[in-house]
Design an enzyme around this catalytic site. Sequence first.
Site, PDB file in Angstrom:
ATOM      1  N   HIS A 106     -36.733 106.065  30.625  1.00  0.00           N
ATOM      2  CA  HIS A 106     -37.666 107.635  30.255  1.00  0.00           C
ATOM      3  C   HIS A 106     -39.328 106.705  29.632  1.00  0.00           C
ATOM      4  O   HIS A 106     -40.683 107.975  29.888  1.00  0.00           O
ATOM      5  CB  HIS A 106     -37.110 109.011  29.449  1.00  0.00           C
ATOM      6  N   ASP A 153     -37.808 113.535  40.015  1.00  0.00           N
ATOM      7  CA  ASP A 153     -38.127 113.472  38.490  1.00  0.00           C
ATOM      8  C   ASP A 153     -36.918 111.998  38.116  1.00  0.00           C
ATOM      9  O   ASP A 153     -35.868 111.648  38.772  1.00  0.00           O
ATOM     10  CB  ASP A 153     -37.941 114.643  37.550  1.00  0.00           C
ATOM     11  N   GLY A 167     -33.145 121.322  33.723  1.00  0.00           N
ATOM     12  CA  GLY A 167     -33.589 121.909  35.167  1.00  0.00           C
ATOM     13  C   GLY A 167     -34.955 122.866  35.960  1.00  0.00           C
ATOM     14  O   GLY A 167     -35.777 123.429  36.569  1.00  0.00           O
ATOM     15  N   LYS A 207     -47.713 119.422  33.084  1.00  0.00           N
ATOM     16  CA  LYS A 207     -46.727 120.376  32.986  1.00  0.00           C
ATOM     17  C   LYS A 207     -47.320 120.385  31.231  1.00  0.00           C
ATOM     18  O   LYS A 207     -47.685 119.004  31.138  1.00  0.00           O
ATOM     19  CB  LYS A 207     -45.367 119.944  33.134  1.00  0.00           C
TER      20      LYS A 207
END
Length: 292
Positions: free
Chosen positions: A128, A217, A223, A190
């Site tokens: 990540h 992603d 989700g 986002k």
Amino acid sequence: MIKVVPGPASRRLGASLAEELKTSVLEVESKVFPDGESYVRLKGEVAGEEVVVVQSCYPPQDKHLIELLLLVKTIKELGARKVITAVPYLAYSRQDKRFLEGEAVSGRVVLELIGLAGADALLTVDVHSEALLEKLSFKAVNVSAMPLIARYLSQLRLLNPFILSPDKKRAREAGLVASLLNTDHGYLEKVRDLSTGEVKTMVKGLPVEGRDVVIVDDIISTGGTIANAASIVKSQGARRVLAACTHPILAKGAEERMRKAGIEEIIGTDAVESHVSRVSVAPALAEALRKL
């Protein structure tokens, strides 16, 4: 020749990796004591050998992390010449800095523990935050699963596919998949509330009408982000919407949430072994190991 030790969390991936490397597997016996403590026992000789321990640290993260540390320390104590940890899903990697005052930088702590246990090198997949892998006492390599995901998507006969990242931070991954499929891509933006964790996705126009859209992603957990993106492209006329990720964590309710938003298929890898693991990251790990 390197030997592969599949940890309890990655038995299937470990076996696939050994097959890719054309080498042997050393089995691990594992159990949980009545009080919840983990037990592992290596069944095989490692003295003087180069060993790769394959153990993804997806939920329950703490259990899988402890198993990994126990295995690495044990293999080192038993005389292995070199221990490489293949940790496709690196637990706590989202926490790569202090977002709020007083927070633990847990991703850094996890890596320090792996080093202290005796790891000589680390392989992970689509971590990540790559910043976490800097300034470590051992070599760390981040492997991309996106070419393997693209290969799988190429077999689905998608109609004029459009590759979408639900977050600007993952636009590079979407771009890589799109380039391998010889198509175009885009991204949404986002905003996450650091206190509540609530995510809001900003709406913008995308060239998706009549096309199959694949939302790509690194991690699908609740989700929510994928569902938001799916709702946006469906409202703009997308024909079909699929989701593809490296790490299908799929917390409770995640699949239902995405299905309701219009996701027809969820594609994950065996970096997190689940019922949606359509793609194996073993070839990518094997290639990285050969370079090491």
